[in-house]
Design an enzyme around this catalytic site. Structure first.
Site, PDB file in Angstrom:
ATOM      1  N   SER A  10       0.828  -1.195   0.000  1.00 32.78           N
ATOM      2  CA  SER A  10       0.000   0.000   0.000  1.00 32.78           C
ATOM      3  C   SER A  10       0.873   1.261   0.000  1.00 32.78           C
ATOM      4  O   SER A  10       0.400   2.330  -0.352  1.00 32.78           O
ATOM      5  CB  SER A  10      -0.900  -0.004   1.232  1.00 32.78           C
ATOM      6  OG  SER A  10      -0.117  -0.172   2.395  1.00 32.78           O
ATOM      7  N   GLU A 151       5.799   6.030  10.436  1.00 29.20           N
ATOM      8  CA  GLU A 151       6.014   6.932   9.304  1.00 29.20           C
ATOM      9  C   GLU A 151       6.512   8.308   9.767  1.00 29.20           C
ATOM     10  O   GLU A 151       7.243   8.974   9.050  1.00 29.20           O
ATOM     11  CB  GLU A 151       4.732   7.044   8.473  1.00 29.20           C
ATOM     12  CG  GLU A 151       4.458   5.706   7.806  1.00 29.20           C
ATOM     13  CD  GLU A 151       3.359   5.721   6.765  1.00 29.20           C
ATOM     14  OE1 GLU A 151       2.687   6.749   6.610  1.00 29.20           O
ATOM     15  OE2 GLU A 151       3.184   4.668   6.125  1.00 29.20           O
ATOM     16  N   HIS A 185       5.015  -2.260   8.877  1.00 28.74           N
ATOM     17  CA  HIS A 185       5.716  -1.230   9.649  1.00 28.74           C
ATOM     18  C   HIS A 185       6.248  -1.708  11.003  1.00 28.74           C
ATOM     19  O   HIS A 185       7.123  -1.085  11.581  1.00 28.74           O
ATOM     20  CB  HIS A 185       4.762  -0.061   9.920  1.00 28.74           C
ATOM     21  CG  HIS A 185       4.398   0.727   8.708  1.00 28.74           C
ATOM     22  ND1 HIS A 185       3.825   0.154   7.592  1.00 28.74           N
ATOM     23  CD2 HIS A 185       4.514   2.057   8.435  1.00 28.74           C
ATOM     24  CE1 HIS A 185       3.597   1.102   6.682  1.00 28.74           C
ATOM     25  NE2 HIS A 185       4.005   2.256   7.176  1.00 28.74           N
TER      26      HIS A 185
HETATM   27  N1  DGL Z   1       1.067  -2.179   4.523  1.00 27.41           N
HETATM   28  C1  DGL Z   1       0.000  -2.281   5.478  1.00 27.41           C
HETATM   29  C2  DGL Z   1       0.044  -3.671   6.132  1.00 27.41           C
HETATM   30  O1  DGL Z   1       1.061  -4.321   6.175  1.00 27.41           O
HETATM   31  C3  DGL Z   1       0.060  -1.179   6.526  1.00 27.41           C
HETATM   32  C4  DGL Z   1      -0.291   0.193   6.012  1.00 27.41           C
HETATM   33  C5  DGL Z   1      -1.715   0.292   5.499  1.00 27.41           C
HETATM   34  O2  DGL Z   1      -2.664   0.267   6.304  1.00 27.41           O
HETATM   35  O3  DGL Z   1      -1.868   0.389   4.287  1.00 27.41           O
HETATM   36  O4  DGL Z   1      -0.969  -4.126   6.611  1.00 27.41           O
END
Ligand code: DGL
Length: 264
Positions: A10, A151, A185
């Site tokens: 994302s 972030e 993250h």
């Molecule tokens: N990349 C998302 C996850 O690993 C976290 C960030 C989002 O909510 O898009 O779930």
């Protein structure tokens, strides 16, 4: 022609997975796509996450990738079970590798899972753990504030510690000995999570296992590159400067030449 491994997330967090792929597969080209324009996925509906995921996969397929690695936990748990078999290219998510490692690691059969709301509500981690071992008790908690903290670079300090204590209380009370960091993250918050849960708790960051699985699939299919130079390309759907400024924290080195694409 040498085909690349496609990776998408994302946003910028999937670079924690790209980092491990680069480390374990140094001769592979990588095309990374971060959907900055539509992040976060963790609060979106299942239908929306599925639609975004299909669009991202189609973008990577246009780059002629030989395998797609879904670095995002939300996509892996919400969308992948539905769409995975609709594509010919192998698609590897982050759930099963993390689950296998956690089930192997737990001694007391109590596993905690933390992730976005989407990931936790899907119950995919819970179901996969139970499929491997019915006796494991799973305690799942959504920790939505962790993503913006990471972030913003708030990886330690009083505020983060207090939030972590609040979120992780049910895991501590349940006496879990293993916790799956079910979000791109969260590996960056390992020190603070350890501080709250204690140093003996195993923190499972699936990136290493994901890279092992990708390597195995490529080797089985005769597609593994064993020598040569490698190229890494980074695409985003918005704001390349923002992506570049955060990338170092996740990838461990600066990222140059990020391109913006309009794929949807
Ligand atoms: N990349 C998302 C996850 O690993 C976290 C960030 C989002 O909510 O898009 O779930």
């Amino acid at each position: 022609m040498k085909k690349a491994i496609g990776v998408f997330d994302s946003g910028v967090g999937g670079l924690t997975v790209a980092r491990e792929l680069i480390r374990q597969l140094p001769f592979e080209d990588i095309v990374y796509f971060g959907d900055i324009a539509r992040v976060p996925y963790g609060i979106k509906s299942k239908e929306t996450v599925i639609r975004f995921s299909i669009e991202n996969i189609l973008f990577l397929l246009k780059q002629e990738v030989k395998l797609i690695c879904v670095a995002c936990n939300t996509v892996s748990s919400v969308a992948l079970p539905v769409i995975k078999n609709h594509f010919k290219v192998p698609i590897v998510g982050v759930i099963s590798p993390g689950v296998r490692e956690a089930v192997y690691a737990t001694q007391n059969k109590r596993i905690g899972v933390i992730g976005t709301r989407g990931t936790i509500n899907s119950r995919t981690y819970e179901n996969e753990i139970r499929q491997l071992d019915r006796q494991v008790k799973v305690i799942s908690v959504a920790c939505p504030l962790f993503v913006p903290f990471v972030e913003e670079g708030w990886l330690s300090g009083k505020v983060v510690l207090e939030v972590a204590r609040t979120y992780l209380k049910p895991l501590k009370n349940a006496g879990v000995d293993t916790v799956i960091l079910g979000c791109t993250h969260y590996p960056l918050l390992k020190p603070i999570i350890k501080k709250v849960l204690g140093k003996d708790v195993n923190l499972i960051d699936s990136a290493k296992q994901v890279a092992i699985e990708v390597k195995e699939i490529l080797a089985q299919d005769g597609l593994l590159n064993k020598s040569g130079r490698s190229k890494h390309k980074f695409y985003v759907s918005d704001n390349p400067q923002w992506f570049s400024s955060l990338a170092r924290r996740f990838l461990g080195r600066p990222v140059r030449g990020v391109s913006k694409v309009n794929h949807v």
